[in-house]
Design a protein around this motif. Structure first.
Motif, PDB file in Angstrom:
ATOM      1  N   UNK A 295      15.048  27.732   4.908  1.00 42.21           N
ATOM      2  CA  UNK A 295      16.557  26.967   5.259  1.00 42.21           C
ATOM      3  C   UNK A 295      17.403  26.958   4.073  1.00 42.21           C
ATOM      4  N   UNK A 296      18.449  27.170   4.448  1.00 44.40           N
ATOM      5  CA  UNK A 296      19.720  27.299   3.430  1.00 44.40           C
ATOM      6  C   UNK A 296      19.545  26.718   2.368  1.00 44.40           C
ATOM      7  N   UNK A 297      19.488  25.412   2.406  1.00 41.99           N
ATOM      8  CA  UNK A 297      19.707  24.303   1.288  1.00 41.99           C
ATOM      9  C   UNK A 297      18.031  24.261   0.475  1.00 41.99           C
ATOM     10  N   UNK A 298      17.144  25.320   0.989  1.00 47.89           N
ATOM     11  CA  UNK A 298      15.808  25.501   0.061  1.00 47.89           C
ATOM     12  C   UNK A 298      16.187  26.426  -0.939  1.00 47.89           C
ATOM     13  N   UNK A 299      16.583  26.007  -2.055  1.00 43.27           N
ATOM     14  CA  UNK A 299      17.136  26.784  -3.132  1.00 43.27           C
ATOM     15  C   UNK A 299      15.968  26.739  -4.308  1.00 43.27           C
ATOM     16  N   UNK A 300      14.916  26.472  -3.930  1.00 45.09           N
ATOM     17  CA  UNK A 300      13.816  26.243  -5.160  1.00 45.09           C
ATOM     18  C   UNK A 300      13.294  27.623  -5.611  1.00 45.09           C
ATOM     19  N   UNK A 301      13.029  27.781  -6.887  1.00 46.79           N
ATOM     20  CA  UNK A 301      12.500  28.932  -7.401  1.00 46.79           C
ATOM     21  C   UNK A 301      11.122  28.870  -7.393  1.00 46.79           C
ATOM     22  N   UNK A 302      10.404  29.876  -7.196  1.00 49.43           N
ATOM     23  CA  UNK A 302       9.058  29.799  -7.056  1.00 49.43           C
ATOM     24  C   UNK A 302       8.253  29.861  -8.408  1.00 49.43           C
ATOM     25  N   UNK A 327       8.277  19.093  -8.778  1.00 53.84           N
ATOM     26  CA  UNK A 327       8.248  19.188  -7.330  1.00 53.84           C
ATOM     27  C   UNK A 327       9.643  18.806  -6.656  1.00 53.84           C
ATOM     28  N   UNK A 328      10.526  18.345  -7.460  1.00 57.05           N
ATOM     29  CA  UNK A 328      11.996  18.083  -6.951  1.00 57.05           C
ATOM     30  C   UNK A 328      12.792  19.507  -6.998  1.00 57.05           C
ATOM     31  N   UNK A 329      12.431  20.463  -7.924  1.00 53.98           N
ATOM     32  CA  UNK A 329      13.240  21.755  -8.142  1.00 53.98           C
ATOM     33  C   UNK A 329      12.404  22.890  -7.851  1.00 53.98           C
ATOM     34  N   UNK A 330      11.413  22.820  -7.681  1.00 54.95           N
ATOM     35  CA  UNK A 330      10.610  24.158  -7.687  1.00 54.95           C
ATOM     36  C   UNK A 330       9.462  24.333  -6.584  1.00 54.95           C
ATOM     37  N   UNK A 331       9.134  25.472  -6.181  1.00 57.15           N
ATOM     38  CA  UNK A 331       8.134  25.737  -5.273  1.00 57.15           C
ATOM     39  C   UNK A 331       6.935  25.988  -6.230  1.00 57.15           C
ATOM     40  N   UNK A 332       5.995  25.339  -6.342  1.00 58.75           N
ATOM     41  CA  UNK A 332       4.748  25.782  -7.333  1.00 58.75           C
ATOM     42  C   UNK A 332       3.573  26.065  -6.438  1.00 58.75           C
ATOM     43  N   UNK A 333       3.291  27.564  -6.920  1.00 58.22           N
ATOM     44  CA  UNK A 333       2.071  28.147  -6.397  1.00 58.22           C
ATOM     45  C   UNK A 333       0.943  28.414  -7.457  1.00 58.22           C
ATOM     46  N   UNK A 334      -0.207  27.276  -7.074  1.00 60.84           N
ATOM     47  CA  UNK A 334      -1.308  27.360  -7.986  1.00 60.84           C
ATOM     48  C   UNK A 334      -2.404  28.460  -7.651  1.00 60.84           C
ATOM     49  N   UNK A 335      -2.807  29.232  -8.556  1.00 56.74           N
ATOM     50  CA  UNK A 335      -3.924  30.238  -8.450  1.00 56.74           C
ATOM     51  C   UNK A 335      -5.003  29.939  -9.446  1.00 56.74           C
ATOM     52  N   UNK A 336      -6.100  29.542  -9.129  1.00 58.86           N
ATOM     53  CA  UNK A 336      -7.209  29.092  -9.525  1.00 58.86           C
ATOM     54  C   UNK A 336      -8.329  30.413  -9.884  1.00 58.86           C
ATOM     55  N   UNK A 337      -8.978  30.404 -11.214  1.00 60.22           N
ATOM     56  CA  UNK A 337     -10.123  31.201 -11.127  1.00 60.22           C
ATOM     57  C   UNK A 337     -11.201  30.993 -10.215  1.00 60.22           C
TER      58      UNK A 337
END
Length: 529
Positions: A295-302, A327-337
């Motif tokens: 979406x054009x309004x989804x401007x979150x950095x990852x 959570x308000x400003x970023x898209x967070x991707x968590x990678x666990x060992x």
């Protein structure tokens, strides 16, 4: 004889071409599994499957021509052309297309596509409650539903909502249920497609055409796409190979409700829930090529978080920090060992897609392929942030890496500008102090008080590499002060931030939480100098 061989060869090639047309491109099904039983932590994994188009249907859920939520209408309208392109590609490949605009069957009563659905032969048997809404399936009981949608999920401003309600009334529509049909931007092929909002009818279609694979797309994932009689839950419970098109869907979620994240993060949380407890997901680019829809309004950095240490429990502190503060400003991707192999990080290849990388890893030796993912990310000049043990993330203490694995002993100096040698005793209380000349640095904005106790021992890191800019120092009684937080401009031109804070007690300190949030923002948005 030669002519016979030519004919035979052409026949084989033609048969192969026909077979190729019967197959969809290989699909990458994204799903999540717990790192270990009852951990509440998940690996996001991919598995490849090849589906025959004749065994596959796509169901378009509730892409209505109107809605009571103004912003939902805007997002649906924006998404529709991409969804229509997906349907065209799937239809051309031989996939069955079922349009399911609920409560709108009257608009299609006399159309061939509607009659085709009605006339589908009755299945020999039907799944239990296939005609009813489904609020939960047993597998979901293992998790906690991630968002509060009790207010209906409308995210309009009061002014937007009032103006939209007036417009619906002006059009002669019921403002609470204004939909009459599917939106025109999504074409219906009356010669081939089906139209139904009935779980029984749709099951009849699937049974008649011997369809085992079902693709769901449309709105809204947390409500209709999950719960309808033909939705994800019913299809999964009935044993179908069902997937959600995760980039061609939306949620009814209001950021004013828990967990108080952006609308798009709310959608991500629902997709996480689906991948963990309901079914896998795919993305539209797997069929159409290019990039996934956004979406054009989804401007979150990852922001990718690489977590692999057991001493300071960042696997339990960083995920809630990500929700509450990012959570308000970023898209967070968590990678666990991996819990069974601490040197493995399932999904580490996703780092390549990140705009910023936060590392909380302690003494892990990666495979050359995995380490190259990290090295390539760094070499691209992207931001790197590290907390606590991150300065000795990829090197073992006084021993070689296991066979098939490698160390990166220069990581600390090259990436963070650091010089970690050891730490002072855990019994020695560390006092952290903001550096006077650095008080105006954006990473220190709102970090109060300017002097506070650290949760863990003081790391010995001096002297730092040239180019390091110290923001915080720490001291213990009778010892020289040490840098505790600093920025560093790498040789590749990228910017780094490191802090030896990150003990579980630090995450309970507002000053540390603000510091880390500021550092992420600085790494992504501060002007380059």
């Amino acid at each position: 004889m030669r002519r016979l061989l030519e004919i035979t060869l052409l026949t084989v090639l033609f048969a192969g071409w026909i077979h190729a047309q019967d197959q969809l491109p290989p699909l990458s099904l994204q799903h999540q599994v717990e790192t270990e039983a009852d951990s509440g932590l998940f690996h996001r994994l991919q598995r490849s499957e090849t589906w025959q188009s004749g065994d596959t249907a796509v169901i378009v859920c509730d892409m209505w021509d109107a809605h009571h939520c103004y912003r939902a209408v805007q997002r649906g309208t924006e998404m529709a052309p991409r969804l229509n392109a997906l349907l065209e590609k799937l239809r051309a490949a031989g996939v069955t297309v079922i349009h399911a605009p609920s409560s709108c069957m009257a608009a299609y009563a006399d159309t061939p596509a509607r009659q085709r659905a009605i006339e589908a032969p009755a299945a020999d048997s039907h799944p239990e409650k296939i005609a009813e809404w489904c609020h939960q399936i047993p597998s979901e009981q293992r998790g906690v539903y991630p968002i509060d949608q009790s207010d209906g999920g409308e995210d309009d401003t009061p002014e937007e909502h009032a103006a939209w309600e007036q417009e619906l009334v002006r059009r002669g529509l019921n403002p609470r249920q204004p939909w009459k049909r599917q939106m025109d931007a999504i074409a219906i092929d009356q010669k081939r497609d089906y139209i139904s909002d009935s779980g029984v009818e749709i099951w009849n279609i699937l049974a008649d055409k011997k369809i085992d694979n079902v693709i769901l797309t449309g709105v809204h994932t947390n409500m209709c796409v999950l719960g309808r009689p033909f939705g994800l839950r019913r299809m999964a419970a009935a044993g179908k190979n069902v997937v959600l098109v995760r980039d061609l869907t939306d949620t009814m979620y209001n950021p004013a409700s828990k967990p108080y994240v952006s609308h798009f993060t709310g959608t991500d949380l629902i997709i996480d829930h689906i991948e963990r407890y309901v079914c896998p997901t795919i993305s539209s680019d797997q069929i159409l090529g290019g990039q996934p829809f956004r979406f054009k309004n989804d401007k979150r950095k990852r922001v990718a978080m690489l977590i692999g240490e057991s001493e300071y429990f960042t696997h339990t502190t960083l995920p809630p920090f990500a929700i509450e503060h990012l959570g308000k400003d970023y898209q967070v991707d968590i990678i666990h060992a991996s819990a069974s192999d601490g040197n493995a990080f399932p999904g580490i290849e996703r780092i390549a897609q990140a705009d910023a990388l936060l590392v909380s890893v302690r003494r892990r030796a990666l495979t050359p392929e995995a380490l190259k993912v990290v090295q390539d990310y760094v070499a691209a000049g992207k931001p790197v942030l590290g907390i606590r043990t991150a300065n000795h993330a990829f090197t073992l203490r006084n021993k070689p890496a296991p066979e098939g694995h490698v160390n990166w002993p220069e990581w600390d100096a090259e990436v963070f500008g650091g010089n970690y040698t050891n730490h002072y005793g855990n019994q020695m209380q560390t006092t952290v102090q903001v550096v006077e000349t650095a008080k105006s640095h954006p990473i220190l904005e709102g970090v109060e008080p300017t002097t506070f106790p650290a949760g863990g021992s003081l790391y010995r890191v001096a002297p730092l590499q040239p180019g390091a800019n110290v923001l915080l120092t720490g001291s213990v009684q009778g010892k020289p002060s040490e840098p505790v937080a600093w920025t560093f401009k790498r040789a590749d031109g990228g910017r780094s931030f490191y802090t030896s804070l990150g003990h579980v007690k630090d995450f309970a300190t507002p000053a540390f939480q603000q510091l880390l949030k500021n550092a992420i923002e600085w790494s992504l948005f501060a002007p380059r100098t």
